[in-house]
Design a protein around this motif. Structure first.
Motif, PDB file in Angstrom:
ATOM      1  N   MET A 189       0.959  -1.172  -0.050  1.00 65.06           N
ATOM      2  CA  MET A 189      -0.090  -0.025  -0.015  1.00 65.06           C
ATOM      3  C   MET A 189       0.806   1.353  -0.093  1.00 65.06           C
ATOM      4  O   MET A 189       0.500   2.115  -0.560  1.00 65.06           O
ATOM      5  N   HIS A 190       1.960   1.244   0.635  1.00 66.34           N
ATOM      6  CA  HIS A 190       2.887   2.190   0.951  1.00 66.34           C
ATOM      7  C   HIS A 190       3.959   2.260  -0.162  1.00 66.34           C
ATOM      8  O   HIS A 190       5.153   3.282  -0.152  1.00 66.34           O
ATOM      9  N   GLY A 191       4.091   1.434  -1.154  1.00 67.52           N
ATOM     10  CA  GLY A 191       5.282   1.190  -2.002  1.00 67.52           C
ATOM     11  C   GLY A 191       6.586   0.826  -1.571  1.00 67.52           C
ATOM     12  O   GLY A 191       7.620   0.738  -2.023  1.00 67.52           O
ATOM     13  N   LEU A 192       6.387  -0.157  -0.488  1.00 67.14           N
ATOM     14  CA  LEU A 192       7.654  -0.579   0.360  1.00 67.14           C
ATOM     15  C   LEU A 192       7.978  -2.079   0.179  1.00 67.14           C
ATOM     16  O   LEU A 192       6.807  -2.741   0.081  1.00 67.14           O
ATOM     17  N   GLU A 193       9.065  -2.527   0.058  1.00 65.28           N
ATOM     18  CA  GLU A 193       9.418  -4.203  -0.007  1.00 65.28           C
ATOM     19  C   GLU A 193       9.267  -4.424   1.359  1.00 65.28           C
ATOM     20  O   GLU A 193       9.734  -3.908   2.182  1.00 65.28           O
ATOM     21  N   PRO A 194       8.208  -5.503   1.835  1.00 60.83           N
ATOM     22  CA  PRO A 194       8.081  -5.764   3.089  1.00 60.83           C
ATOM     23  C   PRO A 194       9.225  -6.301   3.941  1.00 60.83           C
ATOM     24  O   PRO A 194       9.524  -5.794   4.971  1.00 60.83           O
ATOM     25  N   TYR A 195      10.085  -7.202   3.351  1.00 61.87           N
ATOM     26  CA  TYR A 195      11.371  -7.609   3.845  1.00 61.87           C
ATOM     27  C   TYR A 195      12.476  -6.646   4.117  1.00 61.87           C
ATOM     28  O   TYR A 195      12.863  -6.348   5.052  1.00 61.87           O
ATOM     29  N   ALA A 196      12.440  -5.721   3.051  1.00 59.49           N
ATOM     30  CA  ALA A 196      13.468  -4.704   3.377  1.00 59.49           C
ATOM     31  C   ALA A 196      12.954  -3.716   4.534  1.00 59.49           C
ATOM     32  O   ALA A 196      13.869  -3.220   5.192  1.00 59.49           O
ATOM     33  N   TYR A 197      11.822  -3.458   4.447  1.00 58.62           N
ATOM     34  CA  TYR A 197      11.315  -2.419   5.489  1.00 58.62           C
ATOM     35  C   TYR A 197      11.487  -2.966   6.992  1.00 58.62           C
ATOM     36  O   TYR A 197      12.033  -2.453   7.751  1.00 58.62           O
ATOM     37  N   LEU A 198      11.007  -4.225   6.940  1.00 58.68           N
ATOM     38  CA  LEU A 198      11.328  -4.972   8.623  1.00 58.68           C
ATOM     39  C   LEU A 198      12.681  -5.102   8.793  1.00 58.68           C
ATOM     40  O   LEU A 198      12.988  -4.981  10.045  1.00 58.68           O
ATOM     41  N   ARG A 199      13.765  -5.249   7.731  1.00 63.39           N
ATOM     42  CA  ARG A 199      15.191  -5.364   7.953  1.00 63.39           C
ATOM     43  C   ARG A 199      15.529  -4.006   8.659  1.00 63.39           C
ATOM     44  O   ARG A 199      16.163  -4.115   9.677  1.00 63.39           O
ATOM     45  N   ASP A 200      15.364  -2.960   7.700  1.00 66.57           N
ATOM     46  CA  ASP A 200      15.798  -1.594   8.282  1.00 66.57           C
ATOM     47  C   ASP A 200      14.993  -1.164   9.165  1.00 66.57           C
ATOM     48  O   ASP A 200      15.748  -0.463  10.372  1.00 66.57           O
ATOM     49  N   LEU A 201      13.773  -1.561   9.570  1.00 66.98           N
ATOM     50  CA  LEU A 201      13.205  -0.979  10.785  1.00 66.98           C
ATOM     51  C   LEU A 201      13.704  -1.710  12.258  1.00 66.98           C
ATOM     52  O   LEU A 201      14.058  -1.100  12.941  1.00 66.98           O
ATOM     53  N   VAL A 258       8.988   6.039  11.626  1.00 65.19           N
ATOM     54  CA  VAL A 258       8.985   4.730  11.312  1.00 65.19           C
ATOM     55  C   VAL A 258       8.060   3.922  10.918  1.00 65.19           C
ATOM     56  O   VAL A 258       8.042   2.634  10.307  1.00 65.19           O
ATOM     57  N   ALA A 259       6.847   4.599  10.794  1.00 60.14           N
ATOM     58  CA  ALA A 259       5.564   4.108  10.321  1.00 60.14           C
ATOM     59  C   ALA A 259       5.703   3.825   8.795  1.00 60.14           C
ATOM     60  O   ALA A 259       6.481   4.504   8.072  1.00 60.14           O
ATOM     61  N   PRO A 260       5.043   2.611   8.252  1.00 58.53           N
ATOM     62  CA  PRO A 260       5.289   2.577   6.881  1.00 58.53           C
ATOM     63  C   PRO A 260       4.753   3.855   6.185  1.00 58.53           C
ATOM     64  O   PRO A 260       5.388   4.154   4.893  1.00 58.53           O
ATOM     65  N   SER A 261       3.889   4.659   6.617  1.00 57.59           N
ATOM     66  CA  SER A 261       3.436   5.621   5.713  1.00 57.59           C
ATOM     67  C   SER A 261       4.346   6.922   5.722  1.00 57.59           C
ATOM     68  O   SER A 261       4.528   7.472   4.433  1.00 57.59           O
ATOM     69  N   ASN A 262       5.332   6.764   6.532  1.00 58.64           N
ATOM     70  CA  ASN A 262       6.522   7.797   6.602  1.00 58.64           C
ATOM     71  C   ASN A 262       7.719   7.401   6.205  1.00 58.64           C
ATOM     72  O   ASN A 262       8.934   8.066   6.456  1.00 58.64           O
ATOM     73  N   TRP A 263       8.053   6.059   6.223  1.00 57.82           N
ATOM     74  CA  TRP A 263       9.350   5.327   6.044  1.00 57.82           C
ATOM     75  C   TRP A 263      10.219   5.866   4.928  1.00 57.82           C
ATOM     76  O   TRP A 263      11.485   6.149   4.978  1.00 57.82           O
ATOM     77  N   LYS A 264       9.586   5.994   3.811  1.00 58.13           N
ATOM     78  CA  LYS A 264      10.234   6.398   2.521  1.00 58.13           C
ATOM     79  C   LYS A 264      11.169   8.034   2.832  1.00 58.13           C
ATOM     80  O   LYS A 264      12.280   7.837   2.508  1.00 58.13           O
TER      81      LYS A 264
END
Length: 70
Positions: free
Chosen positions: A1-13, A28-34
């Motif tokens: 929904m936010h254009g993030l690759e889930p594994y990469a987002y969770l790894r970086d988070l 660090v919420a998905p909507s603000n992560w980029k």
């Protein structure tokens, strides 16, 4: 929904959360992560994270491969 690759987002988070201030949790919420991940301070923190380097398949410097004397 936010254009993030889930594994990469969770790894970086998981790499930034241990030192992330609780008062800035929405950054660090998905909507603000980029936007957050593009900031210089966050890029520096992610680039320095050894776990992230290993999961990305980057080579570690030789001095990090040998145990340090105690």
């Amino acid at each position: 929904m936010h254009g993030l690759e889930p594994y990469a987002y969770l790894r970086d988070l998981l790499c930034v959360l241990p030192s992330w201030p609780q008062t800035r949790v929405l950054e660090v919420a998905p909507s603000n992560w980029k936007a957050t991940a593009a900031r210089d301070d966050v890029v520096t923190q992610l680039d320095a994270n050894v776990h992230r380097q290993v999961t990305l398949g980057l080579r570690l410097p030789a001095n990090e491969l040998t145990p340090k004397p105690s």
